[in-house]
Design an enzyme around this catalytic site. Structure first.
Site, PDB file in Angstrom:
ATOM      1  N   SER A 161       0.642  -1.261  -0.115  1.00 19.44           N
ATOM      2  CA  SER A 161       0.018   0.008   0.139  1.00 19.44           C
ATOM      3  C   SER A 161       0.843   1.363   0.002  1.00 19.44           C
ATOM      4  CB  SER A 161      -0.924  -0.221   1.098  1.00 19.44           C
ATOM      5  OG  SER A 161      -1.826   0.900   0.948  1.00 19.44           O
ATOM      6  N   ASP A 257      -9.515  -4.582  -4.847  1.00 21.97           N
ATOM      7  CA  ASP A 257      -8.894  -3.338  -4.238  1.00 21.97           C
ATOM      8  C   ASP A 257      -8.809  -2.013  -5.017  1.00 21.97           C
ATOM      9  OD1 ASP A 257      -6.877  -1.838  -2.870  1.00 21.97           O
ATOM     10  OD2 ASP A 257      -5.341  -3.109  -3.555  1.00 21.97           O
ATOM     11  N   HIS A 287      -7.943  -5.287  -0.767  1.00 22.52           N
ATOM     12  CA  HIS A 287      -6.672  -4.403  -0.230  1.00 22.52           C
ATOM     13  C   HIS A 287      -6.174  -5.136   1.259  1.00 22.52           C
ATOM     14  CE1 HIS A 287      -3.985  -1.326  -0.358  1.00 22.52           C
ATOM     15  NE2 HIS A 287      -4.382  -0.826   0.977  1.00 22.52           N
TER      16      HIS A 287
END
Length: 316
Positions: A161, A257, A287
Site C-alpha cells: 500500500s 482493491d 486490499h
C-alpha cells in the site's frame, strides 16, 4: 469472479463492528483503532530464527528498524539477500508491529533477511520526510551489509500500500542518484497515483473494505502540504515520465482493491520502459489481504517469495 468466501466472512465481521469513518477521527484515534483491529484479525505470527530491534544512524536521523533472520533448512555459507520493507497505512497509520507477521512470513518463505523500517508518520512529519527516511534506511543497509551479514548486491525494496509507494519512490530515487544499488522491487497492492481518478479507486471506494472517498483525501491531506504535490512523481510514481533503468519488479494487485488499476498500470508502464516486470492479480481478494489468514494470502507469499529468490539469486 465473486469475493472469496473467506473474504466475505471477514467483511461481514467488519460490518458487524460498525467502524466509524476514518475522516471523522484524529490520526491518533485512527492509529489506536487500527492497532485493536490488527490484534483482533491477524493470526499468530510465525517464529523466525532471530528478531532484533535496532536503530539505523543515518543522515536523515536515527531510524528504528526491526531485523528478521529466517529459519533455514540448511546452513548457508554466503551472506543472505536482504529485503528492506516499508509498512502500509496511508503514511498516517502502521508501524513495525502492524506488519510483523507479514515480515516474518516473507523472511522465512523467501529465505532472506527482512529489515522493516519504522519511517515517520504524517501529519507529525509530512512529505518528503518519509521518502528521505526510506532512502536513507536503504542506503544504511547497503553500507552496513557486512556487519548485518547480508549481501548488498542482492538488496530488494518492498512494501504494501503506502509502503509500496515508498518502495517504488526509493527505487526511483536510487536510480536517479546512482546509489544504493537495488536489485529488485516488490510492490504489494501499491498506492501509486494520488490523482484518485481511475476506475477502481472511484468505483470501489467505500466498498469491500476499501476506504471511502473522504478517507482517501483524509490520508492525502495529512501527508501532503498542498493538492499540487499530488502530481509530483515522488508522490505519484505513475506520473514519472521515465521509468527506464529501474530494477525488475513484482507487483501484486487484488480484484476488489481500489488501488488495483494503478498497480497494473504501473506494471504495464514498467514493461513498456523495458523493465522486467510481473503483475499478479489475485481474483476475489481485497486490499491488505496478505495480512489476513486467507488461503490466497499464503499462496501470494509463496509466489512472491519465489520471485524474490529467483531475482536475488541471479545477482550473485
Amino acid at each position: 469472479m465473486p469475493l472469496h468466501p473467506q473474504v466475505e466472512a471477514h467483511l461481514a465481521r467488519l460490518a458487524a463492528v460498525n467502524l466509524v469513518g476514518l475522516h471523522t477521527v484524529s490520526p491518533q484515534q485512527a492509529r489506536e483503532g487500527a492497532r485493536r483491529l490488527t490484534a483482533a484479525s491477524i493470526g499468530e505470527a510465525e517464529p523466525v530464527a532471530e528478531v532484533t530491534d535496532s536503530v539505523a544512524a543515518t543522515r536523515a536521523g536515527d531510524i528504528p528498524i526491526r531485523i528478521y533472520r529466517p529459519v533455514l533448512g540448511a546452513p548457508v555459507a554466503d551472506p543472505l539477500p536482504v529485503v528492506v520493507f516499508f509498512h502500509g497505512g496511508g503514511y498516517v497509520l502502521g508501524d513495525l508491529d502492524s506488519h510483523d507477521a507479514l515480515a516474518r512470513s516473507i523472511a522465512n518463505t523467501a529465505g532472506t533477511v527482512v529489515i522493516s523500517v519504522d519511517y515517520p508518520l504524517a501529519p507529525e512529519r509530512k512529505y518528503p520526510a518519509q521518502i528521505d527516511t526510506g532512502l536513507a534506511a536503504t542506503a544504511w543497509v547497503a553500507d552496513h551489509a557486512a556487519e548485518l551479514g547480508v549481501d548488498a548486491d542482492r538488496l530488494a525494496v518492498a512494501g504494501d500500500s503506502a509502503g509500496g509507494n515508498l518502495a517504488a519512490v526509493v527505487a526511483l530515487k536510487a536510480r536517479d542518484d546512482g546509489a544504493p544499488h537495488i536489485a529488485f522491487q516488490l510492490l504489494i497492492y501499491p498506492d501509486l497515483d494520488f490523482r484518485r481518478k481511475n476506475d477502481s479507486i472511484t468505483r470501489l471506494a467505500g466498498r469491500y473494505g476499501n476506504v471511502t472517498r473522504e478517507a482517501q483525501f483524509w490520508f492525502m491531506d495529512h501527508y501532503l502540504d498542498t493538492p499540487a504535490q499530488r502530481l509530483d512523481p515522488r508522490v505519484s510514481p505513475l506520473l514519472e515520465p521515465d521509468l527506464a533503468g529501474l530494477p525488475p519488479a513484482y507487483i501484486i494487485t487484488a480484484e476488489y482493491d481500489a488501488l488495483r488499476d494503478e498497480g497494473e498500470q504501473y506494471g504495464q508502464r514498467l514493461r513498456d520502459a523495458g523493465v522486467t516486470t510481473t503483475v499478479r492479480r489475485y481474483d476475489g481478494m481485497i486490499h491488505e489481504f496478505l495480512r489476513h489468514p486467507f488461503d490466497d494470502a499464503e499462496v501470494a507469499v509463496t509466489e512472491l517469495a519465489a520471485a524474490l529468490r529467483d531475482a536475488l539469486a541471479s545477482n550473485r
